[in-house]
Design a protein around this motif. Structure first.
Motif, PDB file in Angstrom:
ATOM      1  N   ALA A   5       0.827  -1.213   0.000  1.00  0.00           N
ATOM      2  CA  ALA A   5       0.000   0.000   0.000  1.00  0.00           C
ATOM      3  C   ALA A   5       0.858   1.259   0.000  1.00  0.00           C
ATOM      4  N   VAL A   6       1.941   1.242   0.771  1.00  0.00           N
ATOM      5  CA  VAL A   6       2.842   2.404   0.806  1.00  0.00           C
ATOM      6  C   VAL A   6       3.509   2.593  -0.558  1.00  0.00           C
ATOM      7  N   ILE A   7       4.000   1.521  -1.130  1.00  0.00           N
ATOM      8  CA  ILE A   7       4.650   1.618  -2.440  1.00  0.00           C
ATOM      9  C   ILE A   7       3.663   2.108  -3.494  1.00  0.00           C
ATOM     10  N   THR A   8       2.430   1.602  -3.447  1.00  0.00           N
ATOM     11  CA  THR A   8       1.414   2.016  -4.410  1.00  0.00           C
ATOM     12  C   THR A   8       1.051   3.482  -4.229  1.00  0.00           C
ATOM     13  N   ALA A   9       0.919   3.935  -2.990  1.00  0.00           N
ATOM     14  CA  ALA A   9       0.597   5.341  -2.740  1.00  0.00           C
ATOM     15  C   ALA A   9       1.709   6.254  -3.257  1.00  0.00           C
ATOM     16  N   VAL A  10       2.952   5.873  -3.001  1.00  0.00           N
ATOM     17  CA  VAL A  10       4.074   6.669  -3.497  1.00  0.00           C
ATOM     18  C   VAL A  10       4.100   6.649  -5.021  1.00  0.00           C
ATOM     19  N   ALA A  11       3.802   5.494  -5.599  1.00  0.00           N
ATOM     20  CA  ALA A  11       3.821   5.367  -7.056  1.00  0.00           C
ATOM     21  C   ALA A  11       2.747   6.238  -7.698  1.00  0.00           C
ATOM     22  N   ILE A  12       1.584   6.303  -7.088  1.00  0.00           N
ATOM     23  CA  ILE A  12       0.509   7.119  -7.644  1.00  0.00           C
ATOM     24  C   ILE A  12       0.857   8.599  -7.546  1.00  0.00           C
ATOM     25  N   LEU A  13       1.491   8.993  -6.455  1.00  0.00           N
ATOM     26  CA  LEU A  13       1.801  10.400  -6.253  1.00  0.00           C
ATOM     27  C   LEU A  13       3.038  10.870  -7.016  1.00  0.00           C
ATOM     28  N   VAL A  14       4.031  10.001  -7.173  1.00  0.00           N
ATOM     29  CA  VAL A  14       5.309  10.451  -7.705  1.00  0.00           C
ATOM     30  C   VAL A  14       5.625   9.836  -9.067  1.00  0.00           C
ATOM     31  N   LEU A  15       5.808   8.539  -9.094  1.00  0.00           N
ATOM     32  CA  LEU A  15       6.309   7.858 -10.275  1.00  0.00           C
ATOM     33  C   LEU A  15       5.547   6.547 -10.448  1.00  0.00           C
ATOM     34  N   PRO A  16       4.969   6.287 -11.611  1.00  0.00           N
ATOM     35  CA  PRO A  16       4.140   5.093 -11.764  1.00  0.00           C
ATOM     36  C   PRO A  16       4.904   3.772 -11.859  1.00  0.00           C
ATOM     37  N   PHE A  17       6.198   3.799 -12.027  1.00  0.00           N
ATOM     38  CA  PHE A  17       6.960   2.561 -12.189  1.00  0.00           C
ATOM     39  C   PHE A  17       6.841   1.596 -11.007  1.00  0.00           C
ATOM     40  N   PRO A  18       6.878   2.053  -9.746  1.00  0.00           N
ATOM     41  CA  PRO A  18       6.793   1.102  -8.618  1.00  0.00           C
ATOM     42  C   PRO A  18       5.454   0.377  -8.486  1.00  0.00           C
ATOM     43  N   LEU A  19       4.456   0.725  -9.275  1.00  0.00           N
ATOM     44  CA  LEU A  19       3.199  -0.021  -9.243  1.00  0.00           C
ATOM     45  C   LEU A  19       3.421  -1.486  -9.602  1.00  0.00           C
TER      46      LEU A  19
END
Length: 58
Positions: free
Chosen positions: A16-30
């Motif tokens: 969830a943390v990685i997804t939240a960061v990915a949505i806000l910053v960079l989509p690659f970590p999704l």
């Protein structure tokens, strides 16, 4: 609480943390966030099933 449940909660939270960061910053970590959430939820849903399966075999 059993170990698979702990791992499930931890993996879901990390995902969830990685997804939240990915949505806000960079989509690659999704690529990493969504599978971690799915694996974590699967561990929570199917916790303790191995004990049932082992009991049936004996």
């Amino acid at each position: 609480m059993r170990s698979p449940a702990r791992w499930g909660i931890a993996l879901t939270a990390i995902g969830a943390v990685i997804t939240a960061v990915a949505i806000l910053v960079l989509p690659f970590p999704l690529i990493y966030g969504v599978p971690l959430i799915v694996i974590g939820l699967a561990l929570i849903i199917w916790r303790g099933r191995e004990e049932t399966i082992e009991a049936i075999r004996e």
